[in-house]
Design a protein around this motif. Structure first.
Motif, PDB file in Angstrom:
ATOM      1  N   MET A   1     -14.090-103.940 -15.219  1.00  0.00           N
ATOM      2  CA  MET A   1     -13.120-102.558 -15.394  1.00  0.00           C
ATOM      3  C   MET A   1     -12.622-101.864 -14.335  1.00  0.00           C
ATOM      4  N   LYS A   2     -11.471-101.984 -14.140  1.00  0.00           N
ATOM      5  CA  LYS A   2     -10.893-101.538 -12.942  1.00  0.00           C
ATOM      6  C   LYS A   2     -10.321-100.050 -13.135  1.00  0.00           C
ATOM      7  N   LEU A   3     -10.738 -99.340 -12.294  1.00  0.00           N
ATOM      8  CA  LEU A   3     -10.382 -97.798 -12.299  1.00  0.00           C
ATOM      9  C   LEU A   3      -9.265 -97.399 -11.412  1.00  0.00           C
ATOM     10  N   LYS A   4      -8.479 -96.560 -11.894  1.00  0.00           N
ATOM     11  CA  LYS A   4      -7.555 -95.776 -10.896  1.00  0.00           C
ATOM     12  C   LYS A   4      -7.896 -94.656 -10.381  1.00  0.00           C
ATOM     13  N   THR A   5      -8.472 -93.845 -11.466  1.00  0.00           N
ATOM     14  CA  THR A   5      -8.720 -92.373 -11.145  1.00  0.00           C
ATOM     15  C   THR A   5     -10.029 -92.198 -11.785  1.00  0.00           C
ATOM     16  N   ILE A   6     -11.113 -91.358 -11.199  1.00  0.00           N
ATOM     17  CA  ILE A   6     -12.128 -90.767 -11.893  1.00  0.00           C
ATOM     18  C   ILE A   6     -11.909 -89.137 -11.952  1.00  0.00           C
ATOM     19  N   THR A   7     -12.051 -88.613 -12.875  1.00  0.00           N
ATOM     20  CA  THR A   7     -12.035 -87.091 -13.017  1.00  0.00           C
ATOM     21  C   THR A   7     -13.176 -86.387 -13.419  1.00  0.00           C
ATOM     22  N   ILE A   8     -13.561 -85.370 -12.697  1.00  0.00           N
ATOM     23  CA  ILE A   8     -14.631 -84.680 -13.212  1.00  0.00           C
ATOM     24  C   ILE A   8     -14.436 -83.146 -13.524  1.00  0.00           C
ATOM     25  N   ASP A   9     -14.882 -82.599 -14.621  1.00  0.00           N
ATOM     26  CA  ASP A   9     -14.699 -81.398 -15.378  1.00  0.00           C
ATOM     27  C   ASP A   9     -16.161 -80.617 -14.609  1.00  0.00           C
ATOM     28  N   LEU A  10     -15.930 -79.841 -13.832  1.00  0.00           N
ATOM     29  CA  LEU A  10     -17.209 -79.064 -13.223  1.00  0.00           C
ATOM     30  C   LEU A  10     -18.053 -78.159 -14.128  1.00  0.00           C
ATOM     31  N   ALA A  11     -19.101 -78.119 -13.860  1.00  0.00           N
ATOM     32  CA  ALA A  11     -19.837 -77.036 -14.760  1.00  0.00           C
ATOM     33  C   ALA A  11     -21.158 -76.733 -13.808  1.00  0.00           C
ATOM     34  N   LYS A  12     -21.935 -75.984 -14.365  1.00  0.00           N
ATOM     35  CA  LYS A  12     -23.208 -75.715 -13.588  1.00  0.00           C
ATOM     36  C   LYS A  12     -24.460 -76.734 -13.646  1.00  0.00           C
ATOM     37  N   THR A  13     -24.569 -77.187 -14.997  1.00  0.00           N
ATOM     38  CA  THR A  13     -25.734 -78.298 -15.058  1.00  0.00           C
ATOM     39  C   THR A  13     -25.190 -79.628 -15.528  1.00  0.00           C
ATOM     40  N   VAL A  14     -24.138 -79.429 -16.698  1.00  0.00           N
ATOM     41  CA  VAL A  14     -23.641 -80.714 -17.226  1.00  0.00           C
ATOM     42  C   VAL A  14     -22.039 -81.136 -17.091  1.00  0.00           C
ATOM     43  N   PHE A  15     -21.858 -82.204 -16.568  1.00  0.00           N
ATOM     44  CA  PHE A  15     -20.432 -82.298 -16.217  1.00  0.00           C
ATOM     45  C   PHE A  15     -19.821 -83.413 -17.124  1.00  0.00           C
ATOM     46  N   GLN A  16     -18.734 -83.354 -17.366  1.00  0.00           N
ATOM     47  CA  GLN A  16     -17.881 -84.285 -18.009  1.00  0.00           C
ATOM     48  C   GLN A  16     -17.093 -85.296 -16.977  1.00  0.00           C
ATOM     49  N   VAL A  17     -17.213 -86.539 -16.995  1.00  0.00           N
ATOM     50  CA  VAL A  17     -16.708 -87.560 -16.245  1.00  0.00           C
ATOM     51  C   VAL A  17     -15.865 -88.491 -17.087  1.00  0.00           C
ATOM     52  N   CYS A  18     -14.425 -88.639 -16.373  1.00  0.00           N
ATOM     53  CA  CYS A  18     -13.580 -89.600 -17.096  1.00  0.00           C
ATOM     54  C   CYS A  18     -13.071 -90.327 -16.161  1.00  0.00           C
ATOM     55  N   GLY A  19     -12.939 -91.696 -16.683  1.00  0.00           N
ATOM     56  CA  GLY A  19     -12.254 -92.609 -15.752  1.00  0.00           C
ATOM     57  C   GLY A  19     -11.231 -93.294 -16.510  1.00  0.00           C
ATOM     58  N   VAL A  20      -9.960 -93.407 -15.815  1.00  0.00           N
ATOM     59  CA  VAL A  20      -9.024 -93.845 -16.375  1.00  0.00           C
ATOM     60  C   VAL A  20      -8.294 -95.189 -15.487  1.00  0.00           C
ATOM     61  N   ASN A  21      -7.808 -96.057 -16.194  1.00  0.00           N
ATOM     62  CA  ASN A  21      -7.083 -97.145 -15.472  1.00  0.00           C
ATOM     63  C   ASN A  21      -5.567 -96.993 -15.107  1.00  0.00           C
ATOM     64  N   GLU A  22      -5.037 -97.988 -14.644  1.00  0.00           N
ATOM     65  CA  GLU A  22      -3.667 -97.586 -13.991  1.00  0.00           C
ATOM     66  C   GLU A  22      -2.761 -97.377 -14.985  1.00  0.00           C
ATOM     67  N   HIS A  23      -3.001 -97.502 -16.369  1.00  0.00           N
ATOM     68  CA  HIS A  23      -1.959 -96.917 -17.347  1.00  0.00           C
ATOM     69  C   HIS A  23      -2.551 -95.588 -17.708  1.00  0.00           C
ATOM     70  N   ILE A  24      -3.354 -94.832 -17.474  1.00  0.00           N
ATOM     71  CA  ILE A  24      -4.079 -93.546 -17.734  1.00  0.00           C
ATOM     72  C   ILE A  24      -4.603 -93.868 -19.015  1.00  0.00           C
ATOM     73  N   LYS A  25      -5.205 -94.806 -19.280  1.00  0.00           N
ATOM     74  CA  LYS A  25      -5.975 -95.000 -20.475  1.00  0.00           C
ATOM     75  C   LYS A  25      -7.410 -94.841 -20.341  1.00  0.00           C
ATOM     76  N   PRO A  26      -8.220 -93.846 -20.977  1.00  0.00           N
ATOM     77  CA  PRO A  26      -9.648 -93.991 -20.683  1.00  0.00           C
ATOM     78  C   PRO A  26     -10.404 -94.945 -20.804  1.00  0.00           C
ATOM     79  N   GLN A  27     -11.339 -95.109 -19.684  1.00  0.00           N
ATOM     80  CA  GLN A  27     -12.232 -96.211 -19.913  1.00  0.00           C
ATOM     81  C   GLN A  27     -13.671 -95.837 -20.081  1.00  0.00           C
ATOM     82  N   PHE A  28     -13.941 -94.737 -19.845  1.00  0.00           N
ATOM     83  CA  PHE A  28     -15.011 -93.810 -20.265  1.00  0.00           C
ATOM     84  C   PHE A  28     -14.738 -92.349 -20.027  1.00  0.00           C
TER      85      PHE A  28
END
Length: 341
Positions: A1-28
């Motif tokens: 699984m090759k990721l282009k970008t990992i994005t993080i929605d920040l919070a105080k205790t629980v974070f949402q982490v999203c990884g997308v490939n070169e086609h901006i398709k979510p891998q997780f």
């Protein structure tokens, strides 16, 4: 699984982490607890990590960058248009990924700990100044009920308080209250002075700070605030972008062949804009006694424009000078080429 970008929605205790490939398709796109985030990022190969520039983002940006990732912060207002469906962490994390791919997006540089410390000093100083003003107004209001009126200003306030405290004609209770208020007022002033000494020391020990001090209307308060906010202005491509970011450019209303320019946009950091306008006021008020190009330009504007409009125009010119000199690492010199830049 090759990721282009990992994005993080920040919070105080629980974070949402999203990884997308070169086609901006979510891998997780999953939730992580605060204690799990750095361990998870440590297991990922070096990649681009994008977060909203918001609460605790600079701290996480520094920590994730230490793991070898390329960390970038994106202004929160640029993410909102890309949120699909309901507003939740899952959609927000993917919206950050989509927004980060736009070519026109300007990322926010991750601040160092020292920059954040200076920002903290400015915020504390602002609160103390509000407290001092409120305390001064309360003292004057309370004493007016006893027929004690004195002029505006710190000197007059201290002299008026001293007269009440030392007067044998006043009750002990009133004198005790005023003594306590005077102690609180003096303590607030001493705390403000202590913070200003720290800011003064920071500017004097920075080459960029000395550059800013050479600009008219820029003192150690303004210099320290701008260094903490923009460092050397590397986030902006030209002086116009910096002035736009400060909200000092006119607001445009255009449709078809009709284009109208209104007041300034007032975007960006209100504190920086306020401080720069105050600095510009000092330049305009002394412009008539000076012969440098900036003062002559301000004096010429004063013939047809009111003082406040001229102050904002000078603030816009000062913003451009700040970016130019910080980028070139040059001190301000009185030349017509710099003023017209």
């Amino acid at each position: 699984m090759k990721l282009k970008t990992i994005t993080i929605d920040l919070a105080k205790t629980v974070f949402q982490v999203c990884g997308v490939n070169e086609h901006i398709k979510p891998q997780f796109n999953k939730k992580l607890k605060r204690t799990e985030l750095l361990d998870f990022m440590r297991q990922q190969p070096p990649t681009l990590v994008v977060m909203e520039a918001c609460y605790s983002s600079h701290y996480w940006g520094r920590e994730i960058a230490k793991l070898g990732h390329d960390t970038k912060l994106i202004p929160a207002q640029h993410v909102t248009p890309f949120v699909r469906g309901n507003k939740n962490d899952h959609n927000d994390a993917f919206a950050i990924a989509e927004a980060s791919q736009r070519s026109h997006i300007r990322f926010v540089p991750v601040k160092s700990e020292q920059q954040q410390e200076i920002n903290c000093l400015h915020r504390i100083r602002e609160r103390l100044i509000r407290n001092k003003t409120a305390l001064s107004n309360q003292i004057r209001g309370l004493l007016s009920e006893f027929g004690v009126i004195f002029p505006c200003g710190h000197v007059a306030l201290c002299a008026g308080l001293a007269q009440v405290i030392d007067s044998e004609q006043r009750s002990n209770q009133l004198r005790t209250m005023m003594r306590a208020l005077k102690a609180e007022y003096e303590d607030t002033r001493s705390r403000i002075k202590a913070i200003e000494q720290q800011l003064h020391h920071f500017v004097n020990n920075s080459e960029s700070g000395k550059i800013l001090l050479s600009i008219p209307g820029i003192g150690f308060i303004n210099a320290s605030a701008f260094l903490a906010a923009i460092d050397k202005g590397q986030a902006f491509n030209n002086p116009k972008e910096f002035a736009v970011w400060l909200g000092l450019t006119p607001k445009q209303h255009a449709s078809g062949n009709i284009s109208k320019m209104g007041g300034i946009t007032k975007r960006g950091d209100r504190y920086l804009r306020k401080q720069l306008v105050h600095g510009a006021r000092s330049v305009v008020s002394r412009a008539a006694q000076r012969t440098d190009p900036l003062s002559l330009w301000a004096t010429k504007l004063r013939v047809t424009k009111p003082f406040n409009k001229v102050a904002v125009a000078v603030a816009h010119r000062l913003a451009r000078l700040i970016w130019i000199l910080l980028t070139r690492q040059e001190h301000y010199r009185v030349t017509s080429s710099q003023v017209s830049a």
